[in-house]
Design a protein around this motif. Structure first.
Motif, mmCIF file in Angstrom:
data_model
loop_
_atom_site.group_PDB
_atom_site.id
_atom_site.type_symbol
_atom_site.label_atom_id
_atom_site.label_comp_id
_atom_site.label_asym_id
_atom_site.label_seq_id
_atom_site.Cartn_x
_atom_site.Cartn_y
_atom_site.Cartn_z
ATOM 1 N N TRP A 1 62.316 -48.539 -23.649
ATOM 2 C CA TRP A 1 60.987 -48.821 -23.773
ATOM 3 C C TRP A 1 61.422 -50.908 -23.466
ATOM 4 O O TRP A 1 60.461 -50.710 -23.064
ATOM 5 C CB TRP A 1 59.671 -48.557 -24.743
ATOM 6 C CG TRP A 1 60.315 -49.043 -26.115
ATOM 7 C CD1 TRP A 1 60.030 -48.271 -26.995
ATOM 8 C CD2 TRP A 1 59.951 -50.307 -26.468
ATOM 9 N NE1 TRP A 1 61.299 -48.868 -28.459
ATOM 10 C CE2 TRP A 1 60.514 -50.114 -28.114
ATOM 11 C CE3 TRP A 1 59.427 -52.005 -26.125
ATOM 12 C CZ2 TRP A 1 60.409 -51.431 -28.855
ATOM 13 C CZ3 TRP A 1 58.807 -52.975 -27.170
ATOM 14 C CH2 TRP A 1 59.482 -52.468 -28.357
ATOM 15 N N GLY B 1 61.218 -51.936 -19.976
ATOM 16 C CA GLY B 1 59.630 -52.079 -19.268
ATOM 17 C C GLY B 1 59.241 -53.121 -19.611
ATOM 18 O O GLY B 1 58.158 -54.381 -18.751
ATOM 19 N N THR C 1 64.992 -50.669 -16.377
ATOM 20 C CA THR C 1 64.522 -49.940 -16.484
ATOM 21 C C THR C 1 64.594 -48.109 -15.959
ATOM 22 O O THR C 1 65.095 -47.180 -17.232
ATOM 23 C CB THR C 1 63.291 -50.671 -16.665
ATOM 24 O OG1 THR C 1 62.612 -51.298 -16.796
ATOM 25 C CG2 THR C 1 62.170 -48.706 -17.374
#
Length: 201
Positions: A90, A93, A141
């Motif tokens: 995560w 992003g 990402t």
């Protein structure tokens, strides 16, 4: 767009930036709990599951050829490796989103001083920076997600895939970044033409 509306937009995006920073801190705390405390309190890792069983769900005239589900898997007890892999899942992003919002807010803070400040080489540079942030951040990402998600799935699920395609948000981020780069080039060339016209007057 008048300076008043630009000011309102800047305030709104600044609020979004602050909320996004708080959300990122919450995600970081969430990850620390997964790594060092455990997930007995319901905290888990979101993963994608492919080829979900769907027998009996389709109408007599239809057939379901494939199904994908999002699941949240809770690992019992502390799991530092799971926390590290989830961090890789995560952080790129979220960091891309925060940098993009910060760049937009910074551009608007200059643009509120007048139309000429909005249509300038500095604005073109900010747009170019925003475009590269979106492109590089989205690619990072996608790549890190394709590495971390299969490993997490193999650790937390009985059935996992060796390849997890990037999400639609990654593709949208790259496309948006390319579009922003194109706009920055248009602004840059427009500024050059404007300076040439002003020099001849």
């Amino acid at each position: 767009m008048s300076a008043r509306w630009l000011n309102r937009l800047q305030i709104l995006l600044t609020l979004f930036l602050v909320l996004a920073c708080l959300g990122a801190l919450g995600m970081l705390l969430y990850t620390v709990l997964i790594a060092f405390v455990g997930t007995s309190n319901g905290i888990g890792v979101p993963l994608r599951v492919f080829d979900v069983p769907v027998e009996g769900m389709a109408a007599p005239e239809a057939a379901i050829v494939g199904a994908t589900a999002d699941v949240t898997v809770a690992h019992q007890g502390p799991a530092p490796l799971v926390g590290l892999l989830y961090l890789l899942l995560w952080v790129p992003g979220v960091a891309t989103t925060l940098l993009a919002l910060f760049t937009v807010v910074r551009s608007l803070s200059r643009a509120t001083s007048g139309d000429r400040a909005l249509f300038s080489a500095v604005t073109a540079a900010h747009l170019r920076r925003l475009g590269w942030i979106l492109i590089v951040g989205s690619l990072a990402t996608g790549v890190l997600g394709m590495v971390a998600e299969p490993i997490l799935a193999s650790m937390l699920l009985d059935r996992s895939n060796s390849f997890y395609p990037p999400s639609g948000e990654v593709v949208a981020g790259v496309v948006t970044g390319v579009a922003v780069l194109a706009v920055s080039e248009i602004v840059r060339r427009g500024v050059v033409l404007l300076e040439e016209v002003e020099a001849t007057i």
